[in-house]
Write a protein that holds these residues in place. Structure first.
Motif, PDB file in Angstrom:
ATOM      1  N   GLY A  11      -0.270   0.899  -8.454  1.00 62.26           N
ATOM      2  CA  GLY A  11      -1.533   1.261  -7.839  1.00 62.26           C
ATOM      3  C   GLY A  11      -2.641   1.379  -8.878  1.00 62.26           C
ATOM      4  N   LEU A  12      -3.882   1.234  -8.424  1.00 60.88           N
ATOM      5  CA  LEU A  12      -5.027   1.245  -9.311  1.00 60.88           C
ATOM      6  C   LEU A  12      -5.980   2.354  -8.900  1.00 60.88           C
ATOM      7  CD1 LEU A  12      -5.579  -2.590  -9.170  1.00 60.88           C
ATOM      8  CD2 LEU A  12      -4.716  -1.334 -11.128  1.00 60.88           C
ATOM      9  N   PRO A  13      -6.738   2.881  -9.856  1.00 60.45           N
ATOM     10  CA  PRO A  13      -7.689   3.929  -9.504  1.00 60.45           C
ATOM     11  C   PRO A  13      -8.777   3.394  -8.586  1.00 60.45           C
ATOM     12  CG  PRO A  13      -8.006   3.204 -11.774  1.00 60.45           C
ATOM     13  CD  PRO A  13      -6.737   2.564 -11.290  1.00 60.45           C
ATOM     14  N   ALA A  14      -9.329   4.305  -7.761  1.00 59.08           N
ATOM     15  CA  ALA A  14     -10.385   3.907  -6.833  1.00 59.08           C
ATOM     16  C   ALA A  14     -11.584   3.328  -7.571  1.00 59.08           C
ATOM     17  CB  ALA A  14     -10.808   5.118  -5.992  1.00 59.08           C
ATOM     18  N   ALA A  15     -11.815   3.787  -8.805  1.00 57.28           N
ATOM     19  CA  ALA A  15     -12.948   3.281  -9.580  1.00 57.28           C
ATOM     20  C   ALA A  15     -12.861   1.775  -9.792  1.00 57.28           C
ATOM     21  CB  ALA A  15     -13.020   3.993 -10.930  1.00 57.28           C
ATOM     22  N   PHE A  16     -11.640   1.249  -9.880  1.00 56.11           N
ATOM     23  CA  PHE A  16     -11.494  -0.189 -10.072  1.00 56.11           C
ATOM     24  C   PHE A  16     -11.948  -0.942  -8.828  1.00 56.11           C
ATOM     25  CE2 PHE A  16      -9.109  -4.185  -9.893  1.00 56.11           C
ATOM     26  CZ  PHE A  16      -9.503  -4.746 -11.096  1.00 56.11           C
ATOM     27  N   ALA A  17     -11.588  -0.451  -7.656  1.00 60.94           N
ATOM     28  CA  ALA A  17     -12.035  -1.077  -6.416  1.00 60.94           C
ATOM     29  C   ALA A  17     -13.558  -1.030  -6.306  1.00 60.94           C
ATOM     30  CB  ALA A  17     -11.391  -0.394  -5.219  1.00 60.94           C
ATOM     31  N   ASP A  18     -14.145   0.087  -6.709  1.00 57.89           N
ATOM     32  CA  ASP A  18     -15.602   0.203  -6.671  1.00 57.89           C
ATOM     33  C   ASP A  18     -16.243  -0.798  -7.635  1.00 57.89           C
ATOM     34  OD1 ASP A  18     -15.334   2.228  -4.825  1.00 57.89           O
ATOM     35  OD2 ASP A  18     -15.502   3.835  -6.315  1.00 57.89           O
ATOM     36  N   GLY A  57      -7.629  -8.459  -4.653  1.00 57.00           N
ATOM     37  CA  GLY A  57      -8.535  -7.328  -4.844  1.00 57.00           C
ATOM     38  C   GLY A  57      -9.130  -6.874  -3.527  1.00 57.00           C
ATOM     39  N   THR A  58     -10.457  -6.781  -3.478  1.00 62.29           N
ATOM     40  CA  THR A  58     -11.133  -6.345  -2.257  1.00 62.29           C
ATOM     41  C   THR A  58     -11.456  -7.513  -1.331  1.00 62.29           C
ATOM     42  OG1 THR A  58     -13.269  -6.464  -3.378  1.00 62.29           O
ATOM     43  CG2 THR A  58     -12.144  -4.333  -3.388  1.00 62.29           C
ATOM     44  N   GLY A  59     -10.996  -8.725  -1.661  1.00 63.34           N
ATOM     45  CA  GLY A  59     -11.177  -9.875  -0.781  1.00 63.34           C
ATOM     46  C   GLY A  59     -12.419 -10.697  -1.026  1.00 63.34           C
ATOM     47  N   TRP A  75      -6.116 -16.745   5.919  1.00 59.97           N
ATOM     48  CA  TRP A  75      -6.030 -16.302   4.526  1.00 59.97           C
ATOM     49  C   TRP A  75      -4.902 -15.289   4.387  1.00 59.97           C
ATOM     50  CZ3 TRP A  75      -9.373 -17.077   0.129  1.00 59.97           C
ATOM     51  CH2 TRP A  75     -10.312 -18.098   0.327  1.00 59.97           C
ATOM     52  N   VAL A  76      -4.027 -15.541   3.414  1.00 64.57           N
ATOM     53  CA  VAL A  76      -2.943 -14.624   3.075  1.00 64.57           C
ATOM     54  C   VAL A  76      -3.318 -13.975   1.744  1.00 64.57           C
ATOM     55  CG1 VAL A  76      -0.475 -14.354   2.667  1.00 64.57           C
ATOM     56  CG2 VAL A  76      -1.301 -16.140   4.247  1.00 64.57           C
ATOM     57  N   LEU A  77      -3.584 -12.682   1.766  1.00 66.49           N
ATOM     58  CA  LEU A  77      -4.063 -11.965   0.590  1.00 66.49           C
ATOM     59  C   LEU A  77      -2.897 -11.272  -0.105  1.00 66.49           C
ATOM     60  CD1 LEU A  77      -7.286 -10.333   2.107  1.00 66.49           C
ATOM     61  CD2 LEU A  77      -6.948 -12.659   1.227  1.00 66.49           C
ATOM     62  N   HIS A  78      -2.684 -11.631  -1.381  1.00 68.35           N
ATOM     63  CA  HIS A  78      -1.605 -11.047  -2.179  1.00 68.35           C
ATOM     64  C   HIS A  78      -2.204 -10.104  -3.219  1.00 68.35           C
ATOM     65  CE1 HIS A  78       1.538 -14.072  -0.975  1.00 68.35           C
ATOM     66  NE2 HIS A  78       0.474 -14.832  -0.786  1.00 68.35           N
ATOM     67  N   ASP A  79      -1.668  -8.902  -3.296  1.00 72.44           N
ATOM     68  CA  ASP A  79      -2.060  -7.983  -4.360  1.00 72.44           C
ATOM     69  C   ASP A  79      -0.960  -6.948  -4.522  1.00 72.44           C
ATOM     70  OD1 ASP A  79      -5.059  -7.576  -5.739  1.00 72.44           O
ATOM     71  OD2 ASP A  79      -3.757  -5.823  -5.895  1.00 72.44           O
ATOM     72  N   GLY A  80      -0.934  -6.321  -5.691  1.00 71.59           N
ATOM     73  CA  GLY A  80       0.052  -5.291  -5.936  1.00 71.59           C
ATOM     74  C   GLY A  80      -0.389  -3.918  -5.501  1.00 71.59           C
ATOM     75  N   ASP A  81      -1.644  -3.783  -5.062  1.00 67.01           N
ATOM     76  CA  ASP A  81      -2.196  -2.473  -4.752  1.00 67.01           C
ATOM     77  C   ASP A  81      -2.523  -2.370  -3.272  1.00 67.01           C
ATOM     78  OD1 ASP A  81      -4.870  -0.667  -4.530  1.00 67.01           O
ATOM     79  OD2 ASP A  81      -3.536   0.088  -6.093  1.00 67.01           O
ATOM     80  N   ALA A  82      -1.889  -1.415  -2.601  1.00 65.05           N
ATOM     81  CA  ALA A  82      -2.058  -1.280  -1.162  1.00 65.05           C
ATOM     82  C   ALA A  82      -3.484  -0.889  -0.780  1.00 65.05           C
ATOM     83  CB  ALA A  82      -1.072  -0.236  -0.628  1.00 65.05           C
ATOM     84  N   SER A  83      -4.139  -0.057  -1.603  1.00 66.36           N
ATOM     85  CA  SER A  83      -5.491   0.382  -1.255  1.00 66.36           C
ATOM     86  C   SER A  83      -6.478  -0.781  -1.331  1.00 66.36           C
ATOM     87  CB  SER A  83      -5.938   1.529  -2.162  1.00 66.36           C
ATOM     88  OG  SER A  83      -6.000   1.109  -3.515  1.00 66.36           O
TER      89      SER A  83
END
Length: 282
Positions: A11-18, A57-59, A75-83
């Protein structure tokens, strides 16, 4: 802002998504439309196009590319982070170029362990700002999994940054940042600025024809917020890699912050977009 590192399943910190959200407009401007046009020319058929987006990521990649492609898409979105996947699903791509619907599904897992079987349904494979976070071995596995299918990988760093006005410390900070991008994390030696060359060679070994184009960020006074955030991450990574820079960086950061506040700082952060197209016989 430093890139995510370590195990691509964590998982990644929310700051990365922002950060991904804030950089999306600059990414959209930088990506090479010519390569997207070449992709569109290959995707001719009657059934819906299936796109697998690696490290989604965020798509943002889907929101940029889907409206440039015709016909129904899935579109099939692959990522390691559920958030991140949740955020991407909540903000899906708009309609296709001709108004056809675009649907999305998400799959969580380790991107570096995907196989050709898992990507067998793909008409196109995409990724954005991903390759420089992989190792040479992982890039080889990704290329093998994508073999026989068009692949568009955008916005990989190449180790070229130019700030204006120039400062005597620019070159040393850039060198330290590049070393940081190539660091070893939990036994994984990241490719950083070498990723595009390694990926092109890996796809060539799979029989693909590879084209790459420069896709730079060009940030100036109108992008002061993003430029300032990028600059903080850039210098933080440089100091983390070379702690001896802490003293010189104090004055350097002060000078650059003054340039930014006065509206006289701009930066070119180069990337490259890569398109791998299978040959007729592959």
């Amino acid at each position: 802002m430093k890139d995510r590192d370590g195990d691509l399943e964590l998982g990644l910190p929310a700051a990365f998504a922002d950060w991904l959200t804030r950089r999306e407009p600059a990414d959209a401007v930088a990506r090479v439309v010519d390569l997207a046009d070449q992709v569109r020319a290959r995707l001719t058929g009657t059934r819906p196009v299936v796109v697998h987006d690696l490290g989604s990521g965020t798509g943002a990649m889907g929101r940029w590319l889907a409206p440039r492609l015709p016909g129904p898409q899935h579109w099939v979105l692959h990522d390691g982070d559920a958030s991140l996947l949740a955020r991407a699903a909540a903000d899906p791509p708009p309609a296709a170029a001709d108004g056809s619907p675009v649907t999305v599904e998400t799959r969580r897992g380790d991107l570096t362990r995907l196989t050709a079987t898992e990507l067998a349904e793909a008409d196109l494979i995409t990724a954005s700002a991903l390759l420089d976070m992989l190792t040479a071995e992982e890039v080889g596995r990704v290329a093998a999994a994508c073999a026989g299918r068009p692949a568009l990988f955008t916005l990989s760093v190449v180790g070229h940054v130019r700030l204006d006005p120039a400062d005597p410390l620019d070159v040393e900070v850039a060198s330290a940042f590049d070393d940081h991008q190539r660091r070893t994390v939990r036994g994984r030696r990241l490719l950083g600025p070498d990723a595009v060359a390694d990926t092109a060679a890996a796809f060539a070994r799979q029989g693909a024809v590879v084209t790459s184009r420069s896709s730079p960020w060009r940030l100036g006074p109108a992008d002061a917020g993003l430029l300032g955030e990028w600059f903080s991450g850039w210098t933080d990574a440089a100091q983390e890699q070379r702690p001896q820079l802490a003293g010189p960086l104090t004055g350097y950061v002060r000078r650059r912050r003054a340039d930014l506040a006065a509206g006289r700082l701009s930066v070119l952060v180069d990337h490259r977009d890569l398109l791998a197209l299978p040959t007729v016989n592959s």
